[in-house]
Design an enzyme around this catalytic site. Structure first.
Site, PDB file in Angstrom:
ATOM      1  N   GLN A   1       0.839  -1.201   0.000  1.00 11.23           N
ATOM      2  CA  GLN A   1       0.000   0.000   0.000  1.00 11.23           C
ATOM      3  C   GLN A   1       0.873   1.250   0.000  1.00 11.23           C
ATOM      4  OE1 GLN A   1      -2.311   1.742   3.329  1.00 11.23           O
ATOM      5  NE2 GLN A   1      -4.089   1.432   2.006  1.00 11.23           N
TER       6      GLN A   1
ATOM      7  N   CYS B   1      -6.704   6.937   5.067  1.00 12.70           N
ATOM      8  CA  CYS B   1      -6.049   7.162   6.356  1.00 12.70           C
ATOM      9  C   CYS B   1      -6.227   8.610   6.798  1.00 12.70           C
ATOM     10  CB  CYS B   1      -4.570   6.807   6.223  1.00 12.70           C
ATOM     11  SG  CYS B   1      -3.721   6.845   7.777  1.00 12.70           S
TER      12      CYS B   1
ATOM     13  N   HIS C   1     -13.559   0.903   3.118  1.00 10.55           N
ATOM     14  CA  HIS C   1     -13.809   0.900   4.566  1.00 10.55           C
ATOM     15  C   HIS C   1     -15.147   1.613   4.736  1.00 10.55           C
ATOM     16  CE1 HIS C   1     -12.216   2.083   8.862  1.00 10.55           C
ATOM     17  NE2 HIS C   1     -13.385   1.489   8.889  1.00 10.55           N
TER      18      HIS C   1
ATOM     19  N   GLY D   1     -14.282  -3.110   7.482  1.00 13.89           N
ATOM     20  CA  GLY D   1     -14.738  -2.310   8.616  1.00 13.89           C
ATOM     21  C   GLY D   1     -15.613  -3.099   9.566  1.00 13.89           C
TER      22      GLY D   1
ATOM     23  N   GLY E   1      -9.254  -6.371   9.427  1.00 13.48           N
ATOM     24  CA  GLY E   1      -8.108  -5.701  10.012  1.00 13.48           C
ATOM     25  C   GLY E   1      -7.885  -6.147  11.439  1.00 13.48           C
TER      26      GLY E   1
HETATM   27  C1  LIG Z   1      -3.113  -0.075  13.924  1.00 12.15           C
HETATM   28  C2  LIG Z   1      -3.841   0.238  12.635  1.00 12.15           C
HETATM   29  C3  LIG Z   1      -3.131   0.785  11.576  1.00 12.15           C
HETATM   30  C4  LIG Z   1      -3.786   1.050  10.351  1.00 12.15           C
HETATM   31  N1  LIG Z   1      -3.052   1.484   9.288  1.00 12.15           N
HETATM   32  C5  LIG Z   1      -3.645   1.600   8.057  1.00 12.15           C
HETATM   33  C6  LIG Z   1      -2.876   1.841   6.888  1.00 12.15           C
HETATM   34  O1  LIG Z   1      -1.644   1.914   6.899  1.00 12.15           O
HETATM   35  N2  LIG Z   1      -3.535   1.971   5.712  1.00 12.15           N
HETATM   36  C7  LIG Z   1      -4.896   1.842   5.628  1.00 12.15           C
HETATM   37  O2  LIG Z   1      -5.458   1.946   4.532  1.00 12.15           O
HETATM   38  N3  LIG Z   1      -5.636   1.577   6.709  1.00 12.15           N
HETATM   39  C8  LIG Z   1      -5.041   1.436   7.914  1.00 12.15           C
HETATM   40  N4  LIG Z   1      -5.787   1.073   8.998  1.00 12.15           N
HETATM   41  C9  LIG Z   1      -7.228   0.835   8.831  1.00 12.15           C
HETATM   42  C10 LIG Z   1      -7.482  -0.647   8.504  1.00 12.15           C
HETATM   43  O3  LIG Z   1      -6.897  -1.010   7.280  1.00 12.15           O
HETATM   44  C11 LIG Z   1      -9.000  -0.903   8.412  1.00 12.15           C
HETATM   45  O4  LIG Z   1      -9.530  -0.128   7.362  1.00 12.15           O
HETATM   46  C12 LIG Z   1      -9.735  -0.540   9.700  1.00 12.15           C
HETATM   47  O5  LIG Z   1      -9.052  -1.024  10.844  1.00 12.15           O
HETATM   48  C13 LIG Z   1     -11.163  -1.083   9.686  1.00 12.15           C
HETATM   49  O6  LIG Z   1     -11.174  -2.486   9.530  1.00 12.15           O
HETATM   50  P1  LIG Z   1     -11.360  -3.481  10.801  1.00 12.15           P
HETATM   51  O7  LIG Z   1     -12.590  -3.034  11.520  1.00 12.15           O
HETATM   52  O8  LIG Z   1     -11.488  -4.844  10.185  1.00 12.15           O
HETATM   53  O9  LIG Z   1     -10.140  -3.314  11.656  1.00 12.15           O
HETATM   54  C14 LIG Z   1      -5.162   0.803  10.219  1.00 12.15           C
HETATM   55  C15 LIG Z   1      -5.860   0.240  11.297  1.00 12.15           C
HETATM   56  C16 LIG Z   1      -5.214  -0.045  12.494  1.00 12.15           C
HETATM   57  C17 LIG Z   1      -5.985  -0.682  13.625  1.00 12.15           C
END
Ligand SMILES: Cc1cc2nc3c(=O)[nH]c(=O)nc-3n(C[C@H](O)[C@H](O)[C@H](O)COP(=O)(O)O)c2cc1C
EC number: 1.3.1.91
Length: 344
Positions: A79, A109, A180, A221, A242
């Site tokens: 990414q 982000c 997301h 998400g 995630g």
């Molecule tokens: C610690 C952490 C770091 C993240 N870093 C990124 C990132 O580098 N790029 C990105 O697109 N999303 C990032 N996210 C968002 C996740 O990719 C994801 O969209 C978000 O956590 C929602 O999904 P989930 O509910 O399954 O965790 C991050 C999330 C967390 C918890």
């Protein structure tokens, strides 16, 4: 866990050339190369995303440190963060030469650092810039180019906001759009709050898929389990986990049988630890630390007898200077494996 392998052909959806029904999300500080190697031991097929790497860092920084990975990690997607089409194209080309299977652009982000560089979620407001970035990246590489975005930011109406980004990136040649399914609020929320406070709106992503049946739309998400993932796959083409994948990595052990038709098999935890101990030993021999590897394994036995002691060993003993891979075995010995294996 669902009973039967998910068969994408059984739904009315069009078969698409980009086929990744299950992915682990990009997560800064979490999905580093050691985490991805560990996740790969649990699923041979899940698409694994790197942390976001800023295009400028690849162009001017230590490329080997930023881009090196283990061959076992394939399929692995890099990414990128950025908003300058030429820089993104150049960074994508370098990443392709490193062997990445896909290049993804971050349009989701919301951190301050990202906002000051006008990339990440801010780009939801300038879909034409996102499209220019994708067009430049597509012309620079032959691997798939994809985008991960939100449904909108701040007071944007997620209807037109998401449609504009989707239409722009697909017209520019994007191979997939991962969404997301919540807005990012660019003022007043921390990045962590921005993953929890704005409400999830899965229907908005389903509506996008219904409008673009021949495009790959993935959803992300708040998805906690493979059952939930399988339900989403009735409506969209891919599911990205995630925090659930990171916090309870055992969930990944069911991915290949649930989504890729592999025969269900209990996880062989001793074999897994053989592989991880060998990997950690090689990492330590190359001046690394056990904790770099062990920290990603802390959630593995969540909910099983001995898990607390397992976590303690990995988060304290593995941090001590000079800690070796035998700590992994000590941690494993604390777990009642008969129960953990039965539940896999
Ligand atoms: C610690 C952490 C770091 C993240 N870093 C990124 C990132 O580098 N790029 C990105 O697109 N999303 C990032 N996210 C968002 C996740 O990719 C994801 O969209 C978000 O956590 C929602 O999904 P989930 O509910 O399954 O965790 C991050 C999330 C967390 C918890």
């Amino acid at each position: 866990m669902v009973d039967q392998a998910f068969n994408p052909q059984s739904s009315a959806k069009v078969a698409l050339p980009y086929h990744h029904p299950f992915a682990v999300a990009p997560m800064i500080d979490w999905t580093d190369r050691h985490c991805r190697f560990f996740h790969r031991q649990l699923s041979a097929r899940a698409l694994l995303y790197t942390e976001m790497v800023v295009a400028d860092a690849i162009l001017h920084g230590d490329r080997d440190r930023l881009l090196a990975y283990n061959a076992a990690e394939h399929p692995v997607a890099l990414q990128l963060g950025g908003s300058d089409p030429l820089k993104l194209a150049a960074a994508a080309q370098i990443a392709e030469a490193f062997g990445y299977d896909e290049i993804n652009l971050n349009v989701g982000c919301p951190s301050d650092r990202v906002q000051s560089g006008t990339f990440g979620a801010c780009l939801m407001k300038v879909p034409e810039v996102v499209a220019d970035c994708v067009a430049a990246m597509k012309s620079a590489v032959s691997v798939p180019v994809t985008v991960k975005c939100r449904i909108g930011v701040d007071d944007q109406d997620p209807g037109p906001a998401l449609d504009a980004v989707a239409d722009g990136v697909f017209a520019a040649g994007a191979d997939a759009l991962w969404v997301h399914a919540r807005k990012a609020w660019l003022q007043g929320l921390s990045p962590k709050e921005n993953r929890e406070v704005p409400p999830l709106d899965y229907d908005r992503v389903y509506a996008l898929k219904a409008r673009l049946p021949d495009r790959f739309i993935g959803i992300n998400g708040g998805i906690q389990s493979l059952e939930e993932a399988a339900n989403h796959l009735e409506m969209v083409d891919g599911v990205m986990l995630g925090r659930a994948a990171y916090g309870t990595p055992a969930v990944l052990a069911g991915v290949d049988s649930t989504f890729f038709g592999a025969p269900p098999a209990p996880t062989d935890y001793r074999a897994l630890f053989e592989t991880m101990a060998d990997y950690a030993t090689r990492h330590i021999a190359a001046s690394g630390r056990l904790s770099h590897v062990a920290r990603h394994m802390v959630g593995l036995f969540h909910g099983y007898p001995g898990a607390r002691r397992y976590r303690q060993i990995l988060s304290t003993d593995a941090n001590r200077p000079g800690a070796g891979a035998e700590i992994l075995w000590r941690a494993l010995d604390a777990v009642d494996l008969s129960l953990a294996s039965a539940a896999a």
